[in-house]
Design an enzyme around this catalytic site. Sequence first.
Site, PDB file in Angstrom:
ATOM      1  N   GLY A   1       0.808  -1.199   0.000  1.00  0.00           N
ATOM      2  CA  GLY A   1       0.000   0.000   0.000  1.00  0.00           C
ATOM      3  C   GLY A   1       0.847   1.257   0.000  1.00  0.00           C
ATOM      4  O   GLY A   1       0.510   2.254  -0.644  1.00  0.00           O
ATOM      5  N   THR A   2       1.951   1.217   0.729  1.00  0.00           N
ATOM      6  CA  THR A   2       2.860   2.368   0.749  1.00  0.00           C
ATOM      7  C   THR A   2       3.434   2.645  -0.631  1.00  0.00           C
ATOM      8  O   THR A   2       3.516   3.801  -1.067  1.00  0.00           O
ATOM      9  CB  THR A   2       3.997   2.122   1.760  1.00  0.00           C
TER      10      THR A   2
ATOM     11  N   GLN B   1      -8.172   2.090   4.504  1.00  0.00           N
ATOM     12  CA  GLN B   1      -9.034   1.646   5.591  1.00  0.00           C
ATOM     13  C   GLN B   1     -10.491   1.471   5.165  1.00  0.00           C
ATOM     14  O   GLN B   1     -11.268   0.836   5.878  1.00  0.00           O
ATOM     15  CB  GLN B   1      -8.967   2.629   6.767  1.00  0.00           C
TER      16      GLN B   1
ATOM     17  N   SER C   1      -4.591  -1.256   0.261  1.00  0.00           N
ATOM     18  CA  SER C   1      -3.647  -2.256   0.758  1.00  0.00           C
ATOM     19  C   SER C   1      -4.408  -3.532   1.057  1.00  0.00           C
ATOM     20  O   SER C   1      -5.346  -3.533   1.857  1.00  0.00           O
ATOM     21  CB  SER C   1      -2.946  -1.747   2.020  1.00  0.00           C
ATOM     22  N   ALA C   2      -4.007  -4.639   0.430  1.00  0.00           N
ATOM     23  CA  ALA C   2      -4.757  -5.888   0.533  1.00  0.00           C
ATOM     24  C   ALA C   2      -4.836  -6.412   1.959  1.00  0.00           C
ATOM     25  O   ALA C   2      -5.851  -6.994   2.355  1.00  0.00           O
ATOM     26  CB  ALA C   2      -4.137  -6.947  -0.376  1.00  0.00           C
TER      27      ALA C   2
ATOM     28  N   CYS D   1       3.507   8.051  19.887  1.00  0.00           N
ATOM     29  CA  CYS D   1       4.337   8.540  20.987  1.00  0.00           C
ATOM     30  C   CYS D   1       5.147   7.391  21.585  1.00  0.00           C
ATOM     31  O   CYS D   1       4.609   6.359  21.959  1.00  0.00           O
ATOM     32  CB  CYS D   1       3.459   9.156  22.064  1.00  0.00           C
TER      33      CYS D   1
END
Length: 385
Positions: free
Chosen positions: A79-80, A184, A201-202, A327
């Site tokens: 996906g990236t 998403q 993204s699969a 964080c």
Amino acid sequence: MEYTSDRDRAATYLDAATAAPLHPVARQALLAALEDGWADPDRLYAGARRARQLLDAAHGAVAEVLGVRPDEVTFTPSGTAAVHSAILGGLAGRRRAGTRLVHSAIEHSAVLHAAALHGDAAEVGVDRLGRLDLDAWRAAVAAPEVALAALISASHEVGTVQPVAEAARACADAGVPLMVDAAQSLGHTGVPAGWSLLTGSARKWGGPPGVGLLVVRKGVRWLAPYPGDDRHRPRPVGALDLPAVVAAAASLRAVAASAAAEAARLSALVERVRSRVAASVPDVEVVGDPVQRLPHLVTFSCLYVDGEALLHALDAAGFAVSSGSSCTASTLRPSHVLEAMGVLSHGNVRVSLHRGTTEAEVERFLDVLPGIVGELRAAAGVSGL
């Protein structure tokens, strides 16, 4: 004292927003494709022709789900990779129009990294629910030198669904292509029309990891940001994992067929989490839009609790969850999404459900959570809550 190892313990997996469990259809398709989908689909011998048939069928299945043409669909290694190709290629194709990229403040880090590499970018803020500031968006995309706009379809951290249709109309009025990161949303909700480029993204919908999705509509100028001999048509960088691609396409079709029923079931469970956590845990903030949200995802933050400690404690209790906050002890910086929303980021937990999540598992999580938070606060010397 009885010892139970991580392997022996039956963990409840509540992190589908990172990766959903492999769908049974994906598993079946993957095993079948391993038999005759290993050859190079660009060659001419018999095995390669069979591989080409499988690849073409995968394009067709995805195109049918998305309502696009098969030749507008490209599979990528992740996906990236799809996001980077969409943004950098979309900007390269529009160099004559301008250089500016407009994006929301709550995009996935893949978008932000591409924007940082490009250098010329304008960020549009969101409200406390994580919803795009449409007036600021309209002004930003109408500014001179804007080449491309990018908007996530729904927040991967808090679940707020973005006003894609309205944002797309503003882009159309300004003559600016819109790239939508639908990682998403795909398999859970539909994506409104009006976009020019779309990514997914699969592993988010129950397909195998290592498969991304890039859709570039006909008429959209796109130029490959990578070396290659065909720079005007998106292609994967390197060889595709064809069996995984086949499994990804088959599982997308399967989850799309049951999406409405699953959305209703999971949305009811998420609503139960939202209300019970707010009622049973003191000093907690449930973040994100309570109505315009993804059906399977809920995020909340607990004051006076260390986020990593809370995730470890939940893991020890048998719950695999993640945090919407990045964080850490090393950075001491909260998630850019929560920061942009101006909401509480301490003790942040993201719970995301999937087709295998049961009501009993959600109930057990809700029963265990208040005690864990209370113990962590007591250990930290926080009292009177």
